[in-house]
Write a protein that holds these residues in place. Structure first.
Motif, PDB file in Angstrom:
ATOM      1  N   SER A  65      30.195  -0.606 -12.179  1.00  0.00           N
ATOM      2  CA  SER A  65      30.240  -2.032 -12.530  1.00  0.00           C
ATOM      3  C   SER A  65      30.979  -2.812 -11.451  1.00  0.00           C
ATOM      4  O   SER A  65      31.693  -2.224 -10.625  1.00  0.00           O
ATOM      5  CB  SER A  65      30.985  -2.213 -13.863  1.00  0.00           C
ATOM      6  OG  SER A  65      32.342  -1.835 -13.698  1.00  0.00           O
ATOM      7  N   ALA A  66      30.824  -4.116 -11.496  1.00  0.00           N
ATOM      8  CA  ALA A  66      31.584  -4.980 -10.593  1.00  0.00           C
ATOM      9  C   ALA A  66      33.078  -4.859 -10.886  1.00  0.00           C
ATOM     10  O   ALA A  66      33.907  -4.851  -9.980  1.00  0.00           O
ATOM     11  CB  ALA A  66      31.121  -6.432 -10.749  1.00  0.00           C
ATOM     12  N   THR A  67      33.405  -4.717 -12.152  1.00  0.00           N
ATOM     13  CA  THR A  67      34.810  -4.571 -12.554  1.00  0.00           C
ATOM     14  C   THR A  67      35.422  -3.336 -11.882  1.00  0.00           C
ATOM     15  O   THR A  67      36.559  -3.376 -11.405  1.00  0.00           O
ATOM     16  CB  THR A  67      34.900  -4.459 -14.092  1.00  0.00           C
ATOM     17  OG1 THR A  67      34.252  -5.607 -14.661  1.00  0.00           O
ATOM     18  CG2 THR A  67      36.328  -4.402 -14.564  1.00  0.00           C
ATOM     19  N   TRP A  70      36.355  -4.139  -8.382  1.00  0.00           N
ATOM     20  CA  TRP A  70      37.636  -4.864  -8.267  1.00  0.00           C
ATOM     21  C   TRP A  70      38.788  -3.865  -8.147  1.00  0.00           C
ATOM     22  O   TRP A  70      39.682  -4.028  -7.324  1.00  0.00           O
ATOM     23  CB  TRP A  70      37.889  -5.741  -9.514  1.00  0.00           C
ATOM     24  CG  TRP A  70      36.970  -6.911  -9.688  1.00  0.00           C
ATOM     25  CD1 TRP A  70      36.209  -7.523  -8.739  1.00  0.00           C
ATOM     26  CD2 TRP A  70      36.743  -7.641 -10.908  1.00  0.00           C
ATOM     27  NE1 TRP A  70      35.519  -8.580  -9.286  1.00  0.00           N
ATOM     28  CE2 TRP A  70      35.819  -8.671 -10.608  1.00  0.00           C
ATOM     29  CE3 TRP A  70      37.217  -7.529 -12.220  1.00  0.00           C
ATOM     30  CZ2 TRP A  70      35.369  -9.586 -11.582  1.00  0.00           C
ATOM     31  CZ3 TRP A  70      36.783  -8.425 -13.175  1.00  0.00           C
ATOM     32  CH2 TRP A  70      35.861  -9.445 -12.862  1.00  0.00           C
ATOM     33  N   PHE A  90      35.488 -15.703 -13.380  1.00  0.00           N
ATOM     34  CA  PHE A  90      35.324 -14.366 -12.798  1.00  0.00           C
ATOM     35  C   PHE A  90      36.294 -14.136 -11.644  1.00  0.00           C
ATOM     36  O   PHE A  90      36.891 -13.066 -11.525  1.00  0.00           O
ATOM     37  CB  PHE A  90      33.863 -14.114 -12.396  1.00  0.00           C
ATOM     38  CG  PHE A  90      33.000 -13.806 -13.584  1.00  0.00           C
ATOM     39  CD1 PHE A  90      33.019 -12.548 -14.176  1.00  0.00           C
ATOM     40  CD2 PHE A  90      32.196 -14.786 -14.156  1.00  0.00           C
ATOM     41  CE1 PHE A  90      32.244 -12.271 -15.299  1.00  0.00           C
ATOM     42  CE2 PHE A  90      31.424 -14.516 -15.272  1.00  0.00           C
ATOM     43  CZ  PHE A  90      31.438 -13.260 -15.843  1.00  0.00           C
ATOM     44  N   THR A 136      29.764 -17.174 -11.729  1.00  0.00           N
ATOM     45  CA  THR A 136      28.804 -17.166 -12.830  1.00  0.00           C
ATOM     46  C   THR A 136      29.248 -18.034 -14.009  1.00  0.00           C
ATOM     47  O   THR A 136      28.427 -18.490 -14.791  1.00  0.00           O
ATOM     48  CB  THR A 136      28.613 -15.706 -13.307  1.00  0.00           C
ATOM     49  OG1 THR A 136      28.620 -14.855 -12.162  1.00  0.00           O
ATOM     50  CG2 THR A 136      27.317 -15.506 -14.056  1.00  0.00           C
ATOM     51  N   ASP A 162      32.607 -10.858  -4.142  1.00  0.00           N
ATOM     52  CA  ASP A 162      31.926 -10.553  -5.400  1.00  0.00           C
ATOM     53  C   ASP A 162      30.628 -11.364  -5.405  1.00  0.00           C
ATOM     54  O   ASP A 162      30.656 -12.589  -5.501  1.00  0.00           O
ATOM     55  CB  ASP A 162      32.833 -10.953  -6.574  1.00  0.00           C
ATOM     56  CG  ASP A 162      32.220 -10.639  -7.936  1.00  0.00           C
ATOM     57  OD1 ASP A 162      30.989 -10.439  -7.996  1.00  0.00           O
ATOM     58  OD2 ASP A 162      32.972 -10.609  -8.926  1.00  0.00           O
ATOM     59  N   SER A 183      26.841  -5.874  -9.647  1.00  0.00           N
ATOM     60  CA  SER A 183      26.230  -4.970 -10.620  1.00  0.00           C
ATOM     61  C   SER A 183      24.767  -5.379 -10.785  1.00  0.00           C
ATOM     62  O   SER A 183      24.379  -6.492 -10.431  1.00  0.00           O
ATOM     63  CB  SER A 183      26.998  -4.965 -11.946  1.00  0.00           C
ATOM     64  OG  SER A 183      27.551  -6.224 -12.237  1.00  0.00           O
ATOM     65  N   GLN A 185      22.719  -5.810 -13.412  1.00  0.00           N
ATOM     66  CA  GLN A 185      22.151  -6.468 -14.608  1.00  0.00           C
ATOM     67  C   GLN A 185      21.999  -7.984 -14.453  1.00  0.00           C
ATOM     68  O   GLN A 185      21.748  -8.688 -15.413  1.00  0.00           O
ATOM     69  CB  GLN A 185      22.984  -6.135 -15.856  1.00  0.00           C
ATOM     70  CG  GLN A 185      24.332  -6.812 -15.969  1.00  0.00           C
ATOM     71  CD  GLN A 185      25.439  -6.053 -15.258  1.00  0.00           C
ATOM     72  OE1 GLN A 185      25.175  -5.215 -14.421  1.00  0.00           O
ATOM     73  NE2 GLN A 185      26.688  -6.341 -15.590  1.00  0.00           N
ATOM     74  N   LYS A 186      22.162  -8.481 -13.218  1.00  0.00           N
ATOM     75  CA  LYS A 186      21.991  -9.922 -13.009  1.00  0.00           C
ATOM     76  C   LYS A 186      20.747 -10.145 -12.138  1.00  0.00           C
ATOM     77  O   LYS A 186      19.645  -9.977 -12.616  1.00  0.00           O
ATOM     78  CB  LYS A 186      23.273 -10.493 -12.414  1.00  0.00           C
ATOM     79  CG  LYS A 186      24.501 -10.034 -13.251  1.00  0.00           C
ATOM     80  CD  LYS A 186      25.477 -11.065 -13.632  1.00  0.00           C
ATOM     81  CE  LYS A 186      26.445 -10.511 -14.662  1.00  0.00           C
ATOM     82  NZ  LYS A 186      27.827 -10.893 -14.451  1.00  0.00           N
TER      83      LYS A 186
HETATM   84  C1  PLP Z   1      29.027 -10.338 -14.465  1.00  0.00           C
HETATM   85  C2  PLP Z   1      30.042 -10.500 -13.416  1.00  0.00           C
HETATM   86  C3  PLP Z   1      31.079  -9.557 -13.231  1.00  0.00           C
HETATM   87  C4  PLP Z   1      31.279  -8.403 -14.149  1.00  0.00           C
HETATM   88  O1  PLP Z   1      30.278  -7.447 -13.973  1.00  0.00           O
HETATM   89  P1  PLP Z   1      30.401  -6.031 -14.701  1.00  0.00           P
HETATM   90  O2  PLP Z   1      29.221  -5.289 -14.207  1.00  0.00           O
HETATM   91  O3  PLP Z   1      30.388  -6.301 -16.166  1.00  0.00           O
HETATM   92  O4  PLP Z   1      31.697  -5.434 -14.278  1.00  0.00           O
HETATM   93  C5  PLP Z   1      31.953  -9.763 -12.185  1.00  0.00           C
HETATM   94  N1  PLP Z   1      31.847 -10.809 -11.363  1.00  0.00           N
HETATM   95  C6  PLP Z   1      30.877 -11.725 -11.491  1.00  0.00           C
HETATM   96  C7  PLP Z   1      30.804 -12.875 -10.545  1.00  0.00           C
HETATM   97  C8  PLP Z   1      29.940 -11.599 -12.531  1.00  0.00           C
HETATM   98  O5  PLP Z   1      28.968 -12.510 -12.657  1.00  0.00           O
END
Ligand code: PLP
Length: 351
Positions: A65-67, A70, A90, A136, A162, A183, A185-186
């Protein structure tokens, strides 16, 4: 129901067929140390580099994940301090996650209506300068030229970006920063549970100099394994496979970028003239091309979302402090022209 939620978002139509195919091909129970997995892993990375224009000498790695990215940046690339430049929820979250692990994290907040003026952004004392390319939560973005200028002004620092809600949807100049992550899913239009982390040679050198090896997801372990087309622990093999299949069919990022911008223009023109809802961000140079954020009266927003649901559209809720007063529309590549047209017609009627 067509999902215009900016994450998790509409997945590509082909996903069910690819999942079925993955099952038939034994991908779902594939050993992640096998030659077959290593091939898929290597092919996926090669496709990412080709389709997104990632420099050949950058390392591409998988996380969950993006988290997680981090935290990886904090534990493996920050020795002393970091500077977090942000204007929304975010960027704030990233700062908070970093601060928990490293109390010397600094924040520099800016107004969402403001276009960053890179000439004034000098943080050369920082190990890492952290930027949210596409915020976001409020639908703003930091342009490629600004990221490049920040890098130029801060030659000692690593620039970490990010790009979770923009990578795969707009063109990014990867050479202008050292760490990029998103990540899937976007903008990638894939189910959640996989993220991509991209590191410049400078970031890898810094990682080696710091030599942090205390975690299963220490960057040095991830890098050591990905050099063999492997991962530290059992990865999301299905997610990687789906990413590979989707990338194989996708156009170049140049083409996708053009389409994203055209659609963004249509959305902004529509809401520029709308009587019920207003664009949250008035400064058009600060606005995101992938996440459109609209403001309005909370009760009108609630009623409209219900109507939208009845008409077959799932819209994005407001995020964080903006939960009640805004809603969001994803402008992601997996959405089809006819779906976008239908939602535009829905809002035209509501005028
Ligand atoms: C959705 C989002 C995240 C979190 O993504 P995860 O995959 O849930 O960790 C982090 N940063 C931004 C800018 C996002 O849009």
């Amino acid at each position: 129901m067509i999902s215009f939620y900016p994450g998790p978002s509409r997945v590509h139509d082909e996903i069910p067929a690819y999942v079925k195919e993955a099952h038939q091909r034994g991908i779902l129970s594939m050993n992640h140390r096998s030659k077959e997995f290593m091939e898929i892993c290597g092919d996926t990375i090669a496709l990412l580099k080709k389709k997104l224009n990632i420099p050949a000498n950058y390392a591409v790695m998988f996380t969950t994940s993006a988290t997680e990215c981090w935290e990886i940046i904090t534990q493996s690339l920050i020795q002393n301090n970091s500077t977090h430049i942000y204007n929304g929820a975010f960027g704030e979250k990233w700062y908070q996650y970093t601060k928990r692990l490293n109390a010397r994290a600094q924040k520099v907040q800016f107004n969402p209506e403001e276009v960053l003026s890179a000439a004034y952004l000098n943080f050369n004392h920082s190990d890492v300068i952290c930027l949210t390319q596409n915020e976001t939560s409020n639908g703003t973005q930091v342009g490629n030229a600004i990221i490049a200028a920040i890098k130029k002004n801060n030659p000692h620092s690593l620039i970490a970006v990010d790009a979770t809600s923009s990578m795969g949807g707009v063109e990014l100049n990867f050479r202008d920063a050292d760490v990029w992550f998103a990540s899937v899913q976007k903008c990638f239009g894939l189910p959640a549970g996989l993220a991509i982390m991209i590191c410049s040679p400078k970031a890898i050198e810094r990682m080696q100099a710091i030599g942090e090896k205390n975690h299963y997801n220490s960057l040095s372990f991830i890098k050591e394994m990905i050099d063999k087309n492997q991962t530290v622990c059992t990865p999301n093999v299905l997610g990687i496979y789906l990413l590979m299949r989707v990338l194989k069919k996708s156009s170049s990022i140049k083409e996708i970028h053009k389409k994203t911008n055209l659609r963004a223009k249509t959305w902004y023109e529509l809401f520029h003239k709308h009587t019920q809802f207003q664009l949250l961000i008035k400064n058009k140079n600060a606005r995101s091309n992938t996440v459109i954020c609209l403001a309005g009266d909370p009760s009108q927003i609630r009623a409209m979302k219900q109507n939208a649901k009845r008409a077959g559209f799932l819209l994005g809720e407001g995020y964080g402090a903006l939960k009640e007063t805004t809603f969001r529309i994803a402008n992601f590549p997996a959405l089809k022209d006819e779906e976008v047209k239908k939602l535009i017609a829905f809002f035209r009627k509501k005028k």
